[in-house]
Design an enzyme around this catalytic site. Structure first.
Site, PDB file in Angstrom:
ATOM      1  N   ARG A  24       0.792  -1.171   0.003  1.00 25.98           N
ATOM      2  CA  ARG A  24      -0.133  -0.085  -0.080  1.00 25.98           C
ATOM      3  C   ARG A  24       0.910   1.217  -0.187  1.00 25.98           C
ATOM      4  NH1 ARG A  24      -3.758  -0.718   5.114  1.00 25.98           N
ATOM      5  NH2 ARG A  24      -1.614  -1.564   5.734  1.00 25.98           N
ATOM      6  N   ASN A  42      -6.139  -3.053   2.059  1.00 26.64           N
ATOM      7  CA  ASN A  42      -6.085  -4.375   2.163  1.00 26.64           C
ATOM      8  C   ASN A  42      -7.563  -4.989   2.274  1.00 26.64           C
ATOM      9  OD1 ASN A  42      -3.389  -4.631   2.127  1.00 26.64           O
ATOM     10  ND2 ASN A  42      -3.046  -4.333   4.515  1.00 26.64           N
TER      11      ASN A  42
END
Length: 99
Positions: A24, A42
């Site tokens: 990320r 996520n």
């Protein structure tokens, strides 16, 4: 830019070893480098998903990055893109990591 380039929005989901490897954070960094907005998070089933918005050519660059590069320790098995559409204005102010 000499000519106006259209804006596009596209959703994505990346599978493989993409959680616990700073995926990320690297995605956010690459998106910001390209001047794109959107988000990344996520999922509960081990993937990473999000949305990208910006000039079409730059969005394509990030799509290629999500398909083939990712974070240094990630192992991407699949990147899927959906809901692509032309937009007239960006719907996000920046590229965020969502929890």
């Amino acid at each position: 830019m000499a000519e106006a380039e259209g804006l596009v929005s596209v959703d994505y989901e990346v599978s493989g070893k993409v959680q616990g490897v700073f995926f990320r954070k690297y995605t956010q960094g690459e998106a910001k480098r390209l001047g794109l907005v959107g988000w990344v998070q996520n999922t509960s089933h081990g993937t990473v998903q999000g949305q990208i918005q910006g000039p079409t050519a730059r969005v394509r660059e990030l799509q290629e990055w999500l398909r083939k590069i990712g974070s240094p320790q990630s192992r991407i098995s699949r990147a899927e893109f959906s809901n692509e559409k032309e937009i007239t204005v960006l719907e996000h102010k920046e590229f965020q990591i969502l929890k």
